[in-house]
Design an enzyme around this catalytic site. Structure first.
Site, PDB file in Angstrom:
ATOM      1  N   GLU A 159       0.783  -1.238   0.000  1.00 49.37           N
ATOM      2  CA  GLU A 159       0.000   0.000   0.000  1.00 49.37           C
ATOM      3  C   GLU A 159       0.813   1.285   0.000  1.00 49.37           C
ATOM      4  OE1 GLU A 159      -3.028   0.014   2.961  1.00 49.37           O
ATOM      5  OE2 GLU A 159      -4.163  -1.547   1.950  1.00 49.37           O
ATOM      6  N   GLU A 373      -5.982  -8.224   0.163  1.00 46.44           N
ATOM      7  CA  GLU A 373      -6.741  -7.855   1.371  1.00 46.44           C
ATOM      8  C   GLU A 373      -8.153  -7.470   0.975  1.00 46.44           C
ATOM      9  OE1 GLU A 373      -5.202  -4.874   4.089  1.00 46.44           O
ATOM     10  OE2 GLU A 373      -3.157  -5.587   3.789  1.00 46.44           O
TER      11      GLU A 373
END
Ligand code: BGP
Length: 466
Positions: A159, A373
């Protein structure tokens, strides 16, 4: 009922700092979070889920519940306590033991090299705004490729957008800086260059296995049909989604991305530096990603906004308290009829479908995708050892359905990692925002399977989204 492919990975995801605990044990070096959380005084990353000691039980639970992939990260400062230099053998041994346990239980490890936890010395010198950190990261990555030859799936970063935006735009991650668009863009770019350098080293040295990057991709939709709202959504999307996909798969920034950066920087009096040599690395790497990891929880509806930047992070689960208005970009708003969690995360599963088809269309050489995720933060109630988390099951079902539809539409998605395997520590929310398949009593460290764990097991066994 929709189905998922026979060879699909039904994984569970974790991250070192959120699961391991033991932040000062085993020779681990400090990270900026240690001090940041201590000063904040709300919660600490100890004990977290004590994965440092409990990993055999967690990996055994994977096997028992049909979880055949485990996403985890290596804590850089367990390997190099100072970021560079001397190796901490105890840290190296720990991860060898974890991977051996995975092998024993038939669980495939997917390993991330950096999940928000730069060693403190490097962080204090500017983290990825400082090019020395890029060099140090490349060396650390290469050390891991040479050392952990049992690993077959690597990700460089977790991320990049949340790192940059939480550190320099929203201020909820250390160093807690707000509204600095120049640093946000510089950090995004530098991390993408570091990613490219690592990809190139991995491929040039022909290390075995596969490598990719994990991006958080939350597409933006205009709040209305007005041209102003469409433009605001375009700007927000360009900075948080298109920028990363361009860097990963084109090796440069498209005209759309550059136009958005120009507008955003003019409005915020911001600047950044991209070096020519960066694009040489990025272009070389752009066709060498074996896969893209996507973390996807939500998307955003954006409307035009021309005031000063204002944000409030809902880190407590008090629904309706989020404020997100960024000068020169736009305002994120709720939409009538679209549900959201107590932390104001918008539940819009169609967003996952749209995103996957967009990648297939705009970046056709993406190779393959793992959803690394997806999951739902929820205030789980523990009653007599039973945790009925029906809203989580409902959330997972609708997202997996959209994923299945995208696969039917031809997108090459090979696996899904539910965030999180067990309840873990949440960076800006602490311990009441639970995501796990397994409830963790953080005092005793005992694990209790939730209703969702039994549901996931059945989905994994039957490949059918029940
Ligand atoms: C992602 C991170 C994870 C995890 C998850 C849930 O952004 O990669 O580390 O924390 O989101 O987020 P949160 O804990 O803020 O609810």
């Amino acid at each position: 009922m929709l189905r998922l492919p026979e060879d699909f990975i039904f994984g569970g995801a974790t991250a070192a700092y959120q699961a391991e605990g033991a932040t000062k044990k085993g020779g681990k070096g400090p990270v900026a979070w240690d001090e940041f959380l201590e000063k904040q005084g709300r919660f600490l990353a100890d004990p977290a889920s004590d994965f440092y000691h409990q990993y055999p039980q967690d990996i055994a639970l994977c096997k028992k519940f049909g979880v055949n992939g485990l996403r985890l990260s290596i804590a850089w400062s367990r390997i190099f306590p100072d970021g560079t230099g001397e190796v901490n053998q105890e840290g190296v041994d720990f991860y060898h033991k974890v991977f051996a346990e995975c092998e024993k239980e038939g669980v495939l490890p997917f390993v991330t090299l950096h999940h928000f936890d730069t060693p403190k010395r490097l962080f204090d010198q500017g983290d990825f705004l400082n090019r020395d950190t890029m060099d140090a990261f490349v060396s650390y990555a290469q050390f891991c490729f040479e050392e952990f030859t049992e690993v077959r799936y690597w990700s460089t970063f977790n991320e990049i957008y949340p790192v940059a935006s939480n550190q320099y735009l929203l201020g909820v991650f250390p160093p807690g800086i707000r509204f600095n668009l120049g640093s946000t863009i510089q950090c995004l770019h530098n991390m993408m260059v570091a990613h490219a350098r690592v990809i190139n080293i991995f491929k040039d040295n022909k290390y075995p296995g596969e490598i990719g990057v994990v991006h958080s991709l939350e597409p933006k939709y205009p709040a209305s049909d007005s041209e102003e709202d469409k433009h605001a959504a375009f700007l927000d999307d360009a900075l948080s989604v298109r920028f990363l996909l361009d860097a990963t798969y084109l090796g440069h920034y498209s005209d759309e991305t550059m136009q958005a950066l120009k507008e955003i920087c003019e409005a915020n009096d911001a600047s950044y530096t991209f070096l020519d040599e960066d694009f040489t690395e990025m272009e070389k790497a752009s066709h060498r990603n074996d896969y893209l990891g996507i973390n996807h929880y939500q998307c955003h509806f954006v409307k035009a906004y021309d005031g000063e930047s204002q944000v409030h992070h809902n880190g407590t689960g008090d629904k309706g308290t989020s404020v997100y208005k960024i000068k020169g970009i736009g305002e994120r708003v709720y939409k009538e009829g679209v549900p959201r969690t107590d932390w104001d995360w918008i539940i819009y599963p169609e967003g996952m479908y749209d995103l996957l088809l967009r990648i297939q269309k705009e970046y056709p050489h993406y190779n393959k995708i793992y959803i690394t995720e997806n999951g739902m933060g929820y205030k789980d109630e523990f009653e007599d050892g039973i945790i009925m988390d029906k809203p989580r099951i409902d959330y997972l079902r609708v997202y997996l359905n959209e994923l299945s539809k995208a696969i039917s539409a031809g997108v090459n998605v090979k696996g899904y990692f539910l965030w999180s395997l067990m309840d873990v520590f949440s960076w800006s929310n602490g311990y009441n925002k639970r995501y796990g398949l397994f409830y963790v009593d953080f005092e005793t460290q005992k694990r209790y399977p939730k209703e969702s764990a039994y549901w996931y097991k059945l989905v994994s066994e039957t490949k059918t989204i029940i």
